[in-house]
Design an enzyme around this catalytic site. Structure first.
Site, PDB file in Angstrom:
ATOM      1  N   HIS A  97      36.931  49.364  44.776  1.00  0.00           N
ATOM      2  CA  HIS A  97      37.348  48.121  45.438  1.00  0.00           C
ATOM      3  C   HIS A  97      37.652  47.073  44.364  1.00  0.00           C
ATOM      4  CE1 HIS A  97      37.355  44.530  47.890  1.00  0.00           C
ATOM      5  NE2 HIS A  97      37.489  45.305  48.940  1.00  0.00           N
ATOM      6  N   GLU A 168      45.205  48.152  48.892  1.00  0.00           N
ATOM      7  CA  GLU A 168      44.680  46.810  49.137  1.00  0.00           C
ATOM      8  C   GLU A 168      45.236  45.847  48.091  1.00  0.00           C
ATOM      9  OE1 GLU A 168      40.786  46.857  51.630  1.00  0.00           O
ATOM     10  OE2 GLU A 168      40.317  46.722  49.522  1.00  0.00           O
TER      11      GLU A 168
END
Ligand code: PGA
Length: 251
Positions: A97, A168
């Site tokens: 992430h 993302e």
């Protein structure tokens, strides 16, 4: 790519207390009406994993970790063991992430964590994405190719294993303003192409999804046929009402 079950992943980040996490998990477990072709994964912070596991155990909701280390056991103060995460009942692990990469997680760490996840029967949810600066410099495609190739280097999947790759865009996360769906479509193609040289059949075991300011109003824009088949939801997963609204909206 073969037909896949859609997936919605709630990433609670470090935004909820312990009691709040358990309460939200209970609320979701009680009110989620199962859609047969949608998998819903809740990712609480590591310290709440065990109690959230307990709260959702009689529901169709699945559990995921926000982070794992690349060793199962040893002198690694403060790390989160993938083996223990699995023991608690998690089936997924978010890896790479941008909020972890920002703190120093490297492409090599990401690669090792994917291997650790697979060894421990966890499905890796690997995040890739460009920063605002890279976006402005029109480097998005190059960054994605580089991150995907590095993440998946030398990864070999067994028959029953798969990897989820989440696009993302870093600058969109938490902004309340998602990207256009045609951008996601383009990046998914880039992701798929960058895996073609890696290992035969890897492409059949990949699921590509999108994350970044997803809400009930835009979720269906990011579920694009067989190309992008799921989403990661941050802010809008922190309230049962909002998250359930997203789940209800999915076609
Ligand atoms: P967001 O977060 O939905 O709040 O943009 C998504 C994520 O960081 O995974």
């Amino acid at each position: 790519m073969s037909k896949q079950k859609k997936i919605v992943i709630a990433n609670w980040k470090m935004k909820l207390g312990f009691d709040e996490s358990v309460k939200l998990a209970r609320e979701l477990a009680e009110n989620y009406k199962e859609h047969e072709d949608v998998e819903v994964v809740i990712c609480p912070s590591a310290i709440a994993l065990a109690r959230v596991a307990e709260a959702i155990k009689d529901s169709p909701l699945k559990l995921g970790a926000q982070q794992i280390f690349y060793h199962e056991n040893g002198s690694y103060t403060g790390q989160v063991s993938p083996a223990v995460v699995r023991e608690i009942g998690a089936e997924y692990a978010i890896i790479g992430h941008s909020e972890q990469r920002k703190l120093g997680e490297t492409d090599d760490d990401v690669n090792r964590k994917i291997q650790a996840a697979l060894r421990n029967d966890l499905i890796p949810v690997v995040c890739v994405g460009e920063t605002f600066e890279q976006y402005q410099q029109k480097k998005t495609d190059v960054v994605i190719i580089q991150q995907v190739t590095a993440a998946l280097a030398d990864i070999k999947l067994q028959k029953n294993q798969k990897i989820i790759l989440a696009y993302e865009p870093v600058w969109v996360i938490g902004s309340g303003q998602a990207v256009e769906h045609n951008v996601v479509e383009h990046i998914v193609q880039i992701i798929i192409h960058s895996t073609l040289d890696l290992e035969t059949n890897l492409v059949d075991k990949l699921q590509v999804i999108y994350g970044g300011s997803v809400d009930a109003g835009n979720v269906n824009e990011f579920i694009i046929g067989n190309l992008s088949t799921g989403v990661i939801v941050g802010n809008e997963s922190l309230k049962a009402k909002n998250f359930l609204a997203i789940l209800e909206k999915i076609n």
